[in-house]
Design a protein around this motif. Structure first.
Motif, mmCIF file in Angstrom:
data_model
loop_
_atom_site.group_PDB
_atom_site.id
_atom_site.type_symbol
_atom_site.label_atom_id
_atom_site.label_comp_id
_atom_site.label_asym_id
_atom_site.label_seq_id
_atom_site.Cartn_x
_atom_site.Cartn_y
_atom_site.Cartn_z
ATOM 1 N N ILE A 290 39.390 49.687 39.941
ATOM 2 C CA ILE A 290 39.076 48.279 39.889
ATOM 3 C C ILE A 290 37.565 47.917 39.578
ATOM 4 O O ILE A 290 36.803 48.230 40.808
ATOM 5 C CB ILE A 290 39.652 47.261 41.180
ATOM 6 C CG1 ILE A 290 41.253 47.667 41.426
ATOM 7 C CG2 ILE A 290 39.385 45.907 40.882
ATOM 8 C CD1 ILE A 290 42.074 47.151 40.280
ATOM 9 N N CYS B 22 48.522 49.771 40.599
ATOM 10 C CA CYS B 22 48.408 50.619 39.660
ATOM 11 C C CYS B 22 47.617 51.619 40.275
ATOM 12 O O CYS B 22 47.637 53.175 39.750
ATOM 13 C CB CYS B 22 48.314 50.257 38.536
ATOM 14 S SG CYS B 22 46.386 49.575 38.209
ATOM 15 N N CYS C 268 53.091 47.561 36.933
ATOM 16 C CA CYS C 268 52.441 46.414 37.057
ATOM 17 C C CYS C 268 53.326 45.163 36.562
ATOM 18 O O CYS C 268 53.798 45.275 35.291
ATOM 19 C CB CYS C 268 51.218 46.610 35.840
ATOM 20 S SG CYS C 268 50.342 45.186 35.625
ATOM 21 N N VAL D 37 50.043 44.405 32.245
ATOM 22 C CA VAL D 37 48.767 44.957 31.852
ATOM 23 C C VAL D 37 48.691 45.888 30.916
ATOM 24 O O VAL D 37 48.146 46.114 29.936
ATOM 25 C CB VAL D 37 47.695 44.938 32.795
ATOM 26 C CG1 VAL D 37 46.580 45.747 32.571
ATOM 27 C CG2 VAL D 37 47.277 43.697 33.625
ATOM 28 N N PHE D 38 49.673 46.881 31.266
ATOM 29 C CA PHE D 38 49.730 48.204 30.371
ATOM 30 C C PHE D 38 50.769 48.139 29.402
ATOM 31 O O PHE D 38 51.803 47.386 29.600
ATOM 32 C CB PHE D 38 49.998 49.305 31.350
ATOM 33 C CG PHE D 38 48.851 49.425 32.344
ATOM 34 C CD1 PHE D 38 47.611 50.052 32.270
ATOM 35 C CD2 PHE D 38 48.997 48.848 33.506
ATOM 36 C CE1 PHE D 38 46.917 50.010 33.211
ATOM 37 C CE2 PHE D 38 48.171 48.916 34.708
ATOM 38 C CZ PHE D 38 46.953 49.748 34.419
ATOM 39 N N CYS E 200 45.325 43.499 42.026
ATOM 40 C CA CYS E 200 46.025 43.838 43.094
ATOM 41 C C CYS E 200 46.071 45.295 43.699
ATOM 42 O O CYS E 200 46.281 45.637 44.593
ATOM 43 C CB CYS E 200 47.706 43.526 42.973
ATOM 44 S SG CYS E 200 48.384 44.705 41.864
ATOM 45 N N GLY E 201 45.653 46.321 42.747
ATOM 46 C CA GLY E 201 45.452 47.570 42.904
ATOM 47 C C GLY E 201 46.663 48.519 43.128
ATOM 48 O O GLY E 201 46.353 49.705 43.360
ATOM 49 N N VAL F 79 41.207 45.967 36.316
ATOM 50 C CA VAL F 79 41.477 47.037 36.246
ATOM 51 C C VAL F 79 40.683 47.874 35.075
ATOM 52 O O VAL F 79 40.443 47.153 33.958
ATOM 53 C CB VAL F 79 43.009 47.620 36.185
ATOM 54 C CG1 VAL F 79 43.463 47.168 34.810
ATOM 55 C CG2 VAL F 79 43.174 49.080 36.381
ATOM 56 N N CYS G 24 45.212 40.789 34.550
ATOM 57 C CA CYS G 24 45.200 41.578 35.695
ATOM 58 C C CYS G 24 44.756 40.667 37.209
ATOM 59 O O CYS G 24 43.684 39.927 36.864
ATOM 60 C CB CYS G 24 44.020 42.799 35.404
ATOM 61 S SG CYS G 24 43.813 43.719 36.948
ATOM 62 N N THR G 25 45.279 40.864 38.173
ATOM 63 C CA THR G 25 45.030 40.254 39.143
ATOM 64 C C THR G 25 44.173 41.004 40.449
ATOM 65 O O THR G 25 43.884 40.669 41.666
ATOM 66 C CB THR G 25 46.073 39.733 39.955
ATOM 67 O OG1 THR G 25 46.966 40.842 40.456
ATOM 68 C CG2 THR G 25 46.798 38.748 39.237
#
Ligand code: SF4
Ligand code: SF4
Length: 347
Positions: free
Chosen positions: A205, A194, A227, A231-232, A191-192, A210, A188-189
């Motif tokens: 976040i 999601c 994403c 991540v999901f 980035c927001g 996340v 996860c970066t």
């Protein structure tokens, strides 16, 4: 007795005209409400079935002086189809409007998706189903479906379009809510993206990663789609089976009170994902053909065979290795939605 399924090669307007000539549409009478359930395509999706192809059907319905309209329901994710205003604007951008089609477009579950009628079904998952009111109050349902891959169904055609597509927005939560994505935040970066798309405010976040608030998650799967860091992921247990079976119960409810229904699958622009995806998708095959009939199960089962024959392999199994698409068919047969056995009339 087997169901009769009609098939024409190619998906052009001319092919559709030929197919329609073979179908007995005498059940449609003047002044009857005819809901034409389809999908107008999410923003940036270009592989939905073009409204141009549907014009021969509109011509016939106008000649019959019935009260026909195109329709779809609002989504639970935050795309451009989550309320009737944005949904109609996007539909019009994709030429689904009265100017182009010559008949109106109505969002079946109303402004915010809360307009529905509870239909008693007393099945395994649901006693009652929340069916979008315009569809419920229509005499006849014509279901036009784009046949393609799907993240939870393996393939999506008539059964998926009926069950999920005729469910009012609150019911879509009930259909999905067995599916809570697994989360692996390693990549996860923060980035927001999601967080912005989650319809349930179930993501936030914290400490540059996340975090999912599991109790709030409604299982819509949007975070899995958006994403790019993966991540999901879908919990590959039996949850997809239950989503399929729940949706089949809604398909049953959608057609329960209808005078008659017609189901048509367009085997065109075959993609891995469905038309709800907000981006251009790779087209794996085009213009295979159109399948029609009065039994939703045999129309889907026949479409599946034709597409697999075209690819000379089980393409949807290859695209979605962890998904078994059979529960939607088997459960539909079990509850009496239709039959797998069919005889085919090639047009
Ligand atoms: S979209 Fe993916 S990378 Fe971006 S915040 Fe969400 S989980 Fe992290
Ligand atoms: S966390 Fe993901 S699956 Fe759950 S509601 Fe939000 S976007 Fe949908």
């Amino acid at each position: 007795m087997t169901s009769v399924v009609y098939y024409v090669k190619g998906c052009s307007t001319t092919s559709f005209e030929k197919l329609l000539e073979k179908l007995d549409l005498s059940f449609i009478s003047p002044n009857e409400f005819v809901a034409i359930k389809t999908h107008f395509g999410e923003e940036n999706n270009i592989t939905f079935i073009s409204p141009e192809v549907y014009l021969p059907l509109v011509k016939i319905l106008k000649q019959k002086n019935c009260l026909a309209y195109f329709t779809d329901t609002n989504t639970i994710y935050r795309g451009k189809r989550a309320n009737a205003v944005e949904h109609l604007i996007l539909a019009s951008k994709h030429k689904f409007d009265i100017n182009f089609l010559g008949i109106p477009v109505i969002i079946a579950d109303g402004l915010k998706g809360n307009d529905y009628v509870e239909v008693e079904i007393s099945l395994n998952y649901f006693e009652k189903a929340k069916i979008a009111s315009s569809i419920y109050y229509s005499d006849i349902l014509i279901c036009l479906s784009h046949f393609k891959g799907h993240i939870l169904f393996g393939f999506a055609g008539t059964i998926k379009n009926l069950g999920m597509g005729c469910a009012a927005r609150p019911a879509k939560y009930l259909l999905h809510n067995v599916l809570k994505p697994k989360v692996d935040t390693t990549k996860c970066t923060a980035c927001g993206i999601c967080v912005k798309v989650c319809p349930a405010e179930a993501l936030k976040i914290e400490n540059k990663k996340v975090v999912m608030i599991v109790e709030k998650c409604v299982g819509c799967g949007e975070c899995i789609h958006v994403c790019e860091k993966r991540v999901f992921s879908i919990p590959w247990d039996l949850s997809y089976k239950e989503v399929q079976e729940r949706t089949v119960e809604y398909a049953y409810a959608a057609i329960k009170n209808k005078k008659k229904c017609l189901f048509i699958n367009f085997l065109d622009n075959i993609t891995k994902d469905c038309d709800c995806i907000n981006k251009k998708q790779e087209v794996l095959a085009k213009d295979i053909g159109i399948v029609a009939g009065f039994d939703p199960v045999s129309v889907d089962f026949c479409s599946l065979k034709i597409v697999n024959d075209y690819f000379k392999k089980d393409i949807f199994k290859e695209l979605w290795k962890e998904i078994d698409y059979n529960p939607q068919i088997e459960y539909a047969v079990k509850i009496g939605l239709g039959k797998k056995e069919y005889s085919i009339v090639e047009v």
